[in-house]
Design an enzyme around this catalytic site. Structure first.
Site, PDB file in Angstrom:
ATOM      1  N   CYS A 151      40.141  12.056  61.454  1.00 20.44           N
ATOM      2  CA  CYS A 151      41.068  13.127  61.850  1.00 20.44           C
ATOM      3  C   CYS A 151      42.514  12.837  61.461  1.00 20.44           C
ATOM      4  CB  CYS A 151      40.944  13.419  63.345  1.00 20.44           C
ATOM      5  SG  CYS A 151      41.556  12.124  64.449  1.00 20.44           S
ATOM      6  N   HIS A 158      40.740  20.916  60.800  1.00 22.55           N
ATOM      7  CA  HIS A 158      40.683  19.482  61.112  1.00 22.55           C
ATOM      8  C   HIS A 158      39.433  18.845  60.533  1.00 22.55           C
ATOM      9  CE1 HIS A 158      37.979  19.872  64.951  1.00 22.55           C
ATOM     10  NE2 HIS A 158      37.744  20.856  64.132  1.00 22.55           N
ATOM     11  N   HIS A 202      42.521  12.790  69.048  1.00 21.43           N
ATOM     12  CA  HIS A 202      42.148  13.727  67.994  1.00 21.43           C
ATOM     13  C   HIS A 202      43.333  14.602  67.619  1.00 21.43           C
ATOM     14  CE1 HIS A 202      39.312  15.726  65.393  1.00 21.43           C
ATOM     15  NE2 HIS A 202      39.804  16.891  65.779  1.00 21.43           N
TER      16      HIS A 202
END
Length: 350
Positions: free
Chosen positions: A265, A326, A314
């Protein structure tokens, strides 16, 4: 008269076999009754998803340890180079001083006052004596410089040793975080392996469908004028970073990866900003402090970073209209997703 002979008793071996067989039957019956039912495909999927989430969390810790190790390695390399150059300079100073000392030793022998008495030209001698005094002063300065270099070199060596110890600790931490990530992924794989081949194939097809749908589901920018759903970019560089991210839609999530063909991420967001000539930190937690925080979703703009979960493990891009772009987790690809699919904490405008 009826016979009253006693019935023949079964042999000891036969009794033992019958007893063992009965015990085994009871044990098997008991095991069958108490055995936990095989988890369903949906239950396995839920557990695997949870393990993937835990692996993603551990991945950001791994990224932090990796970043610290790389930083320390550069510092150690710089210090060791400085120590090597300092040692060369010290050796040169010592050699120069030794050469002068040897020359003086070879030309010495008479007391300076006696040399003056015997000199045929006292004035010339006095000029030479003055020059020797200046040479002696230079020697004294050279000795002071050598001592100063020795002290500096000792300090640099001490600092390098401290950094080497820190580097060893960072490598140990990196190894621990790597094992944690791999442990979570291995556990998830074991769960998947517990399914039948048909169930595994169905689960894979389900994931593939989700990836295909979410990579194609671009935000509806026709609604860009609606309050709280503006797709206007946060800045020109944020727009460039977001565009770089869009170009990687469909690329797989791989823990610890920073592109260009796979990403985790924070590797995805840091790579994307780098394409816009903007350097941001490597980890999601560090990226959370890289700009202005925005706590209201209604104020987010395209290209803003968005952070999720209490520990901020995240991060992704805000894409507009309640969507994010993402790199989600193992098994998924760079894609669009609703911002409400995870616990949103805040955005950051770089």
């Amino acid at each position: 008269m009826a016979s009253h002979r006693r019935a023949k008793q079964p042999g000891r071996t036969r009794v033992t076999v019958l007893t063992a067989t009965a015990a085994a039957a009871v044990a098997l019956t008991s095991q069958g009754a108490n055995a936990a039912p095989q988890p369903s495909k949906s239950e396995v999927k839920a557990k695997v998803d949870k393990l993937y989430e835990e692996a993603a969390k551990a991945t950001e810790k791994y990224n932090g340890a990796k970043e610290q190790q790389d930083k320390l390695q550069k510092q150690v390399d710089g210090l060791q180079d400085k120590v090597a150059r300092g040692q060369e300079e010290l050796n040169t100073l010592r050699n120069n001083l030794g050469t002068v000392a040897s020359a003086q030793y070879r030309s010495g022998g008479l007391d300076p006052s006696l040399q003056l008495f015997l000199s045929a030209d006292p004035d010339t001698y006095l000029d030479k004596a003055s020059a020797l005094d200046q040479l002696g002063s230079k020697q004294s300065d050279a000795i002071d410089e050598i001592q100063s270099k020795q002290r500096a070199l000792a300090q640099q060596r001490k600092e390098a040793q401290t950094k080497l110890t820190d580097l060893a600790d960072a490598r140990t931490e990196l190894g621990a975080q790597k094992r944690q990530v791999q442990g979570k992924l291995n556990e998830a794989q074991k769960l998947l392996n517990s399914l039948t081949a048909k169930e595994r194939e169905a689960l894979k097809e389900e994931q593939d469908r989700a990836n295909r749908a979410s990579t194609a589901a671009r935000p509806d920018l026709k609604k860009a004028d609606e309050p709280g759903k503006s797709a206007k970019p946060a800045s020109n560089r944020a727009a460039a970073a977001y565009a770089a991210g869009v170009s990687k839609i469909g690329k797989p999530y791989v823990w610890g990866a920073t592109g260009p063909n796979s990403f985790d991420c924070s590797g995805f967001t840091s790579w994307s900003f780098a394409q816009a000539d903007v350097q941001i930190p490597r980890t999601s937690q560090a990226q959370a402090n890289a700009g202005q925080r925005i706590y209201s979703q209604s104020q987010l703009k395209q290209g803003d970073l968005v952070f999720f979960y209490d520990d901020l493990h995240h991060v992704g891009f805000y894409a507009g209209n309640g969507q994010i772009l993402h790199s989600p987790r193992t098994g998924a690809v760079v894609r669009y997703e609703s911002i409400n699919n995870m616990p949103f904490k805040f955005g950051v405008r770089i």
